[in-house]
Design an enzyme around this catalytic site. Structure first.
Site, PDB file in Angstrom:
ATOM      1  N   ASN A  95      39.663  73.756  57.898  1.00 21.69           N
ATOM      2  CA  ASN A  95      39.918  72.968  59.107  1.00 21.69           C
ATOM      3  C   ASN A  95      41.275  73.406  59.654  1.00 21.69           C
ATOM      4  O   ASN A  95      42.324  72.919  59.240  1.00 21.69           O
ATOM      5  CB  ASN A  95      39.906  71.478  58.762  1.00 21.69           C
ATOM      6  CG  ASN A  95      40.073  70.592  59.983  1.00 21.69           C
ATOM      7  OD1 ASN A  95      40.476  71.035  61.055  1.00 21.69           O
ATOM      8  ND2 ASN A  95      39.774  69.310  59.821  1.00 21.69           N
ATOM      9  N   ARG A 130      35.606  74.145  60.905  1.00 24.10           N
ATOM     10  CA  ARG A 130      35.710  73.265  62.058  1.00 24.10           C
ATOM     11  C   ARG A 130      36.073  74.101  63.277  1.00 24.10           C
ATOM     12  O   ARG A 130      37.032  74.858  63.265  1.00 24.10           O
ATOM     13  CB  ARG A 130      36.791  72.217  61.822  1.00 24.10           C
ATOM     14  CG  ARG A 130      36.995  71.301  63.028  1.00 24.10           C
ATOM     15  CD  ARG A 130      38.360  70.678  63.017  1.00 24.10           C
ATOM     16  NE  ARG A 130      38.571  69.771  64.139  1.00 24.10           N
ATOM     17  CZ  ARG A 130      39.773  69.482  64.626  1.00 24.10           C
ATOM     18  NH1 ARG A 130      40.852  70.028  64.102  1.00 24.10           N
ATOM     19  NH2 ARG A 130      39.883  68.664  65.637  1.00 24.10           N
ATOM     20  N   HIS A 175      36.240  64.831  68.136  1.00 26.42           N
ATOM     21  CA  HIS A 175      36.171  64.045  66.894  1.00 26.42           C
ATOM     22  C   HIS A 175      34.718  63.805  66.466  1.00 26.42           C
ATOM     23  O   HIS A 175      34.414  62.829  65.782  1.00 26.42           O
ATOM     24  CB  HIS A 175      36.877  62.684  67.054  1.00 26.42           C
ATOM     25  CG  HIS A 175      38.356  62.767  67.197  1.00 26.42           C
ATOM     26  ND1 HIS A 175      39.073  61.871  67.971  1.00 26.42           N
ATOM     27  CD2 HIS A 175      39.274  63.623  66.675  1.00 26.42           C
ATOM     28  CE1 HIS A 175      40.353  62.175  67.930  1.00 26.42           C
ATOM     29  NE2 HIS A 175      40.508  63.239  67.151  1.00 26.42           N
ATOM     30  N   LEU A 202      41.232  56.342  65.261  1.00 29.01           N
ATOM     31  CA  LEU A 202      42.595  56.101  65.703  1.00 29.01           C
ATOM     32  C   LEU A 202      43.566  56.829  64.785  1.00 29.01           C
ATOM     33  O   LEU A 202      43.919  56.346  63.709  1.00 29.01           O
ATOM     34  CB  LEU A 202      42.900  54.595  65.706  1.00 29.01           C
ATOM     35  CG  LEU A 202      41.909  53.694  66.458  1.00 29.01           C
ATOM     36  CD1 LEU A 202      42.325  52.232  66.346  1.00 29.01           C
ATOM     37  CD2 LEU A 202      41.790  54.125  67.915  1.00 29.01           C
ATOM     38  N   ASN A 258      46.687  60.333  65.224  1.00 26.58           N
ATOM     39  CA  ASN A 258      47.616  60.850  66.231  1.00 26.58           C
ATOM     40  C   ASN A 258      46.843  61.208  67.493  1.00 26.58           C
ATOM     41  O   ASN A 258      47.312  61.034  68.607  1.00 26.58           O
ATOM     42  CB  ASN A 258      48.387  62.059  65.700  1.00 26.58           C
ATOM     43  CG  ASN A 258      49.584  62.390  66.565  1.00 26.58           C
ATOM     44  OD1 ASN A 258      50.380  61.518  66.897  1.00 26.58           O
ATOM     45  ND2 ASN A 258      49.713  63.649  66.944  1.00 26.58           N
ATOM     46  N   ARG A 280      49.813  61.851  73.445  1.00 25.03           N
ATOM     47  CA  ARG A 280      49.006  62.064  74.653  1.00 25.03           C
ATOM     48  C   ARG A 280      48.865  60.764  75.431  1.00 25.03           C
ATOM     49  O   ARG A 280      48.745  59.683  74.858  1.00 25.03           O
ATOM     50  CB  ARG A 280      47.617  62.591  74.292  1.00 25.03           C
ATOM     51  CG  ARG A 280      47.612  63.924  73.581  1.00 25.03           C
ATOM     52  CD  ARG A 280      46.187  64.336  73.226  1.00 25.03           C
ATOM     53  NE  ARG A 280      46.169  65.458  72.295  1.00 25.03           N
ATOM     54  CZ  ARG A 280      45.334  65.562  71.279  1.00 25.03           C
ATOM     55  NH1 ARG A 280      44.433  64.618  71.046  1.00 25.03           N
ATOM     56  NH2 ARG A 280      45.387  66.623  70.494  1.00 25.03           N
ATOM     57  N   GLY A 293      43.977  57.583  60.492  1.00 26.62           N
ATOM     58  CA  GLY A 293      45.236  57.091  59.960  1.00 26.62           C
ATOM     59  C   GLY A 293      45.644  55.713  60.423  1.00 26.62           C
ATOM     60  O   GLY A 293      46.000  54.846  59.620  1.00 26.62           O
ATOM     61  N   GLY A 328      43.593  53.597  62.327  1.00 23.60           N
ATOM     62  CA  GLY A 328      42.441  52.701  62.206  1.00 23.60           C
ATOM     63  C   GLY A 328      42.228  52.188  60.801  1.00 23.60           C
ATOM     64  O   GLY A 328      41.839  51.033  60.594  1.00 23.60           O
ATOM     65  N   GLU A 353      36.024  64.042  57.510  1.00 24.34           N
ATOM     66  CA  GLU A 353      35.486  65.100  58.358  1.00 24.34           C
ATOM     67  C   GLU A 353      35.108  66.334  57.543  1.00 24.34           C
ATOM     68  O   GLU A 353      34.103  66.992  57.838  1.00 24.34           O
ATOM     69  CB  GLU A 353      36.515  65.469  59.432  1.00 24.34           C
ATOM     70  CG  GLU A 353      36.778  64.341  60.414  1.00 24.34           C
ATOM     71  CD  GLU A 353      37.927  64.634  61.355  1.00 24.34           C
ATOM     72  OE1 GLU A 353      37.670  65.191  62.441  1.00 24.34           O
ATOM     73  OE2 GLU A 353      39.076  64.312  60.988  1.00 24.34           O
TER      74      GLU A 353
END
Length: 371
Positions: free
Chosen positions: A8, A65, A154, A183, A185, A215, A304, A306, A356
């Site tokens: 990844n 990924r 995601h 949720l 970064n 962002r 992280g 969430g 993931e």
């Protein structure tokens, strides 16, 4: 057939995990790739470092990924020269991520020429979006010429978390309507109807949607024109502002939700406002996706923030009790995959640890088994 290596490659790191079936043999992260005084000079060097340190005897596949699959890649694929060329063609849609993903694939192909390489795309899970959800209301010919549409991101996380939510609740995945909230970064929401993504907050790029670490998320496009005309900012300046100097960082001075919460508790007004803006945006998406789905069986928090920020979960769903959505304070402060809504709640609110890499490994195995 059970051993899979997952690579990844992020913009400045490479995460990897080596599986034997569902068992993790080894894992790690190479940080600060390409940074002065940091780790390896580039992603190719980072992947070589990882491969040199592993015993890959009996490896059945390498799962990679890839952030952007565009219109072409709606499912994971075995990598060949044509696939590699097509991913390169998509670099303009993901200039910060696809080049890193390509570097990982190229190094692994060269080092392991007899091992199947599988590309798993962040965007693929969202290929089921209805056209009304994927289409922006701009001139059609312009949109088609420049591949402008909602792609969503995601995808591996939303796929894993929505499936894991069904398992946790003991419900058939194909019969469950779920809102998943990734949720971290980077942050995105997804409405999953009977196992299919039907709405998601990120758009043509990962910039749209929820407030994130650095962002902005949703923004009136006129802000961009105003900054260009009145502020004299270049396109690159505005790109940097919205992607790297906005979100929690722009509002509070820090991009880590843990620090935001600490400062908020200490009475920092900027941190308090950042928290409120962040949570209010989530609330709006939950309400909108509830309306689109018509029936919501579960809401799942992941990644992280969430998974770890109980105050965010409580504030994001506050005031939605009339929709059957509530959070039990005691359960909210727990740990691990769990239901945090009260007994008998119409909508089950869950916390799910995303994985993931495990989802990428699963998809890679399926592709190799079917080839």
């Amino acid at each position: 057939m059970s051993r899979v290596l997952v690579l990844n490659c992020g913009s400045s790191s490479v995460k990897w995990r080596h599986y034997d079936g569902d068992r993790t043999l080894d894992h790690g992260t190479v940080e600060r790739v390409g940074e002065p005084g940091g780790g390896p000079a580039d992603h190719a060097g980072a992947v070589r470092q990882i491969l040199d340190g592993l015993d890959l005897t009996g490896l059945a596949a390498v799962g990679h990924r890839v952030v952007h699959g565009g219109r072409r890649f709606i499912a994971p694929v075995l990598v060949d020269d044509a696939v590699l060329a097509a991913i390169k063609d998509l670099v303009p849609l993901a200039p910060l991520h696809n080049p890193a993903n390509l570097a990982g694939i190229e190094v692994a192909r060269a080092a392991l020429p007899d091992v199947p390489q599988v590309a798993v795309f962040d965007t693929a899970f969202h290929h089921t979006l209805p056209e009304a959800a994927a289409t922006y209301a701009i001139d059609r010919e312009t949109a088609e010429r420049y591949d402008i549409r909602r792609y969503g991101f995601h995808g591996t996380s939303h796929a894993y978390v929505s499936r894991r939510t069904a398992e946790l609740l003991g419900r058939p995945y194909e019969q469950l309507n779920t809102i998943t909230l990734h949720l971290g970064n980077g942050a995105s929401a997804c409405a999953v109807a009977n196992g299919r993504s039907v709405a998601t907050s990120m758009g043509m790029s990962p910039l749209e949607g929820l407030v994130m670490g650095t962002r902005s998320g949703d923004l009136d496009p006129t802000v961009i024109f105003h900054l260009r005309r009145e502020g004299g900012l270049s396109v690159d300046d505005i790109d940097d502002l919205l992607n790297h100097r906005s979100g929690l960082l722009g509002l509070s001075g820090v991009n880590d939700m843990r620090e935001v919460l600490q400062r908020r508790a200490a009475g920092d007004g900027a941190a308090g406002l950042a928290f409120d803006v962040y949570c209010r945006r989530i609330t709006g998406y939950v309400g909108a996706y509830y309306a689109l789905l018509g029936r919501v069986d579960a809401i799942a928090f992941t990644a992280g923030v969430g998974e770890n920020a109980a105050p965010v979960r409580a504030a994001a769903l506050a005031g939605l009790e009339r929709l059957g959505i509530a959070v039990d304070d005691a359960r909210n402060d727990g740990d691990g995959d769990r239901v945090i809504s009260p007994d008998g709640a119409e909508v089950s609110v869950c916390v799910i640890r995303t994985d993931e890499e495990r989802e990428i490994a699963r998809q890679a195995r399926d592709v190799v088994a079917g080839s």
